[in-house]
Write an enzyme that holds these catalytic residues in place. Structure first.
Site, PDB file in Angstrom:
ATOM      1  N   THR A  48       0.713  -1.110  -0.151  1.00 18.31           N
ATOM      2  CA  THR A  48      -0.019   0.049   0.271  1.00 18.31           C
ATOM      3  C   THR A  48       1.000   1.365  -0.404  1.00 18.31           C
ATOM      4  O   THR A  48       0.495   2.452  -0.829  1.00 18.31           O
ATOM      5  CB  THR A  48      -0.608  -0.217   1.446  1.00 18.31           C
ATOM      6  OG1 THR A  48      -1.248  -1.165   1.428  1.00 18.31           O
ATOM      7  CG2 THR A  48      -2.115   0.898   1.332  1.00 18.31           C
ATOM      8  N   THR A  49       1.899   0.850   1.071  1.00 18.65           N
ATOM      9  CA  THR A  49       3.165   2.721   0.840  1.00 18.65           C
ATOM     10  C   THR A  49       3.190   2.977  -0.195  1.00 18.65           C
ATOM     11  O   THR A  49       4.017   3.796  -0.427  1.00 18.65           O
ATOM     12  CB  THR A  49       3.386   2.552   2.489  1.00 18.65           C
ATOM     13  OG1 THR A  49       2.821   1.770   3.598  1.00 18.65           O
ATOM     14  CG2 THR A  49       4.955   3.649   2.300  1.00 18.65           C
ATOM     15  N   TYR A 111     -12.999  -4.028  -2.073  1.00 20.37           N
ATOM     16  CA  TYR A 111     -14.062  -3.842  -2.847  1.00 20.37           C
ATOM     17  C   TYR A 111     -15.052  -4.558  -2.986  1.00 20.37           C
ATOM     18  O   TYR A 111     -15.953  -4.534  -3.251  1.00 20.37           O
ATOM     19  CB  TYR A 111     -13.722  -3.061  -4.546  1.00 20.37           C
ATOM     20  CG  TYR A 111     -14.492  -2.500  -4.890  1.00 20.37           C
ATOM     21  CD1 TYR A 111     -15.202  -1.043  -4.321  1.00 20.37           C
ATOM     22  CD2 TYR A 111     -15.931  -3.075  -5.886  1.00 20.37           C
ATOM     23  CE1 TYR A 111     -16.336  -0.658  -5.459  1.00 20.37           C
ATOM     24  CE2 TYR A 111     -16.237  -2.540  -6.857  1.00 20.37           C
ATOM     25  CZ  TYR A 111     -17.115  -1.718  -6.854  1.00 20.37           C
ATOM     26  OH  TYR A 111     -18.264  -0.757  -6.971  1.00 20.37           O
ATOM     27  N   TYR A 137      -2.619  -9.665   5.624  1.00 19.71           N
ATOM     28  CA  TYR A 137      -3.170  -8.183   5.572  1.00 19.71           C
ATOM     29  C   TYR A 137      -4.200  -8.550   5.923  1.00 19.71           C
ATOM     30  O   TYR A 137      -4.915  -7.622   4.956  1.00 19.71           O
ATOM     31  CB  TYR A 137      -1.852  -7.228   4.047  1.00 19.71           C
ATOM     32  CG  TYR A 137      -1.974  -5.920   4.321  1.00 19.71           C
ATOM     33  CD1 TYR A 137      -1.873  -6.017   5.647  1.00 19.71           C
ATOM     34  CD2 TYR A 137      -1.833  -5.439   3.486  1.00 19.71           C
ATOM     35  CE1 TYR A 137      -2.087  -4.233   5.591  1.00 19.71           C
ATOM     36  CE2 TYR A 137      -1.900  -3.386   3.670  1.00 19.71           C
ATOM     37  CZ  TYR A 137      -2.095  -3.750   5.175  1.00 19.71           C
ATOM     38  OH  TYR A 137      -1.891  -2.148   5.127  1.00 19.71           O
ATOM     39  N   ARG A 142      -9.134   0.407   4.492  1.00 15.63           N
ATOM     40  CA  ARG A 142      -9.278   0.446   3.211  1.00 15.63           C
ATOM     41  C   ARG A 142      -9.917  -0.374   2.341  1.00 15.63           C
ATOM     42  O   ARG A 142     -10.550  -0.117   1.091  1.00 15.63           O
ATOM     43  CB  ARG A 142      -7.437   0.384   2.922  1.00 15.63           C
ATOM     44  CG  ARG A 142      -6.886   1.076   2.738  1.00 15.63           C
ATOM     45  CD  ARG A 142      -4.942   0.977   2.827  1.00 15.63           C
ATOM     46  NE  ARG A 142      -4.473   2.364   2.778  1.00 15.63           N
ATOM     47  CZ  ARG A 142      -4.360   3.588   2.607  1.00 15.63           C
ATOM     48  NH1 ARG A 142      -4.972   2.915   0.926  1.00 15.63           N
ATOM     49  NH2 ARG A 142      -3.357   4.320   2.887  1.00 15.63           N
ATOM     50  N   ILE A 207       5.539  -3.920   9.879  1.00 14.38           N
ATOM     51  CA  ILE A 207       5.197  -3.688   9.027  1.00 14.38           C
ATOM     52  C   ILE A 207       4.799  -2.235   8.698  1.00 14.38           C
ATOM     53  O   ILE A 207       4.070  -1.995   9.116  1.00 14.38           O
ATOM     54  CB  ILE A 207       4.514  -4.765   8.426  1.00 14.38           C
ATOM     55  CG1 ILE A 207       5.037  -6.405   8.785  1.00 14.38           C
ATOM     56  CG2 ILE A 207       4.906  -4.668   6.523  1.00 14.38           C
ATOM     57  CD1 ILE A 207       4.585  -7.327   7.740  1.00 14.38           C
TER      58      ILE A 207
END
Length: 295
Positions: A48-49, A111, A137, A142, A207
């Site tokens: 993501t980052t 989603y 994860y 999100r 993390i």
């Protein structure tokens, strides 16, 4: 069933340096070298980052291969391979295995909002296809779906599923997860404001987004705890909390990119729909960085 431990301590969820022409591999290489020199225990790449959702498949693959080669075995490279399409996640996982990644990090399908049965079947299919350890994860803020503790219990029985990056922020559910699988899966904090609480339950590390800008201090936080200096670790957690808040004052990795650009490690360039950090958040971030001697 004895499972491989991928790392203990800090894995940086690495940003992807970019410029107007695309991925900035020169800065990416320098960032990898600096992170390793600062003592991080692993690097999580194309997560993501790292703006994975806006990377093309070619970019994603090339970045992973670049990171594996640049690290050259100095630290494990954890490849972000999750997707809302299980078949795509399998394809990326198999690629990561082929190029020598040490593990893969797979976010819950976003989603789609699958059921817990769907999560079990999806993660099982990915783990079946992987030749390296799989870290689950969980970041419902999100993705719109949470991995429930009982689902972790089922997935812990798979020999290739080794860990959890837990970012659901619900301490009660996290405690229940430790109760059910703490001796079967390595559990890592996915939130930088909860490192010590997770370690106190038996967590193996974090993390981290914070370690993009303060790798050595984040490692110190974990090392203090592992050495038995719980009070010192907690004190450092509280000292760094204002910076952590600033790093999440707008959507990650917007603030992390702004911070690293200010430090000279990348350009402040993101891909739409993400945009550079806005005021007054940027001023607050720089103020907290200055207090800690980063700028």
């Amino acid at each position: 069933m004895v499972k491989e431990h991928i790392f203990k301590g800090v894995a940086t969820a690495l940003v992807t340096p970019m410029n107007r022409g695309g991925v900035d591999y020169e800065h990416l290489g320098k960032l990898i070298d600096w992170q390793i020199a600062e003592g991080v225990n692993a690097l999580a790449v194309c997560v993501t980052t790292g703006e994975a959702p806006t990377l093309t498949d070619n970019e994603h693959c090339r970045i992973l291969e670049f990171a594996v080669k640049r690290a050259a075995g100095r630290v494990p490279i954890i490849a972000g391979t999750g997707s809302n399409d299980t078949q795509h996640a399998i394809m990326m996982t198999q690629y990561a295995c082929a190029i020598g990644a040490s593990a893969v990090l797979c976010v819950t399908p976003y989603y789609n909002k699958p059921t817990q049965t769907g999560l079990i079947q999806s993660y099982t299919a990915i783990a079946d296809a992987s030749s390296v350890p799989v870290i689950l994860y969980n970041v419902p803020s999100r993705t719109g779906v949470n991995i429930e503790p009982e689902t972790y219990r089922v997935l812990a029985g798979h020999p290739n599923i080794n860990g959890i990056k837990e970012a659901n922020s619900n301490i009660s559910k996290i405690v229940d997860t430790f109760r059910l699988v703490g001796d079967k899966l390595d559990i890592f904090s996915g939130n930088d404001d909860q490192i010590v609480p997770i370690l106190s339950m038996g967590g193996r590390g974090v993390i981290s987004v914070l370690s993009n800008v303060m790798p050595r201090r984040t490692v110190e936080l974990c090392d203090r705890f592992f050495a038995g200096d719980v009070a010192g670790s907690a004190a450092l957690q509280m000292e760094l909390l204002p910076l952590v808040k600033a790093l999440f004052s707008q959507t990650n990795p917007i603030p992390a990119k702004a911070a690293l650009a200010k430090m000279g490690y990348c350009e402040d360039v993101l891909r739409l729909p993400l945009t550079p950090m806005e005021e007054p958040y940027r001023t607050t971030l720089y103020r907290e960085m200055a207090k800690l001697g980063l700028i």
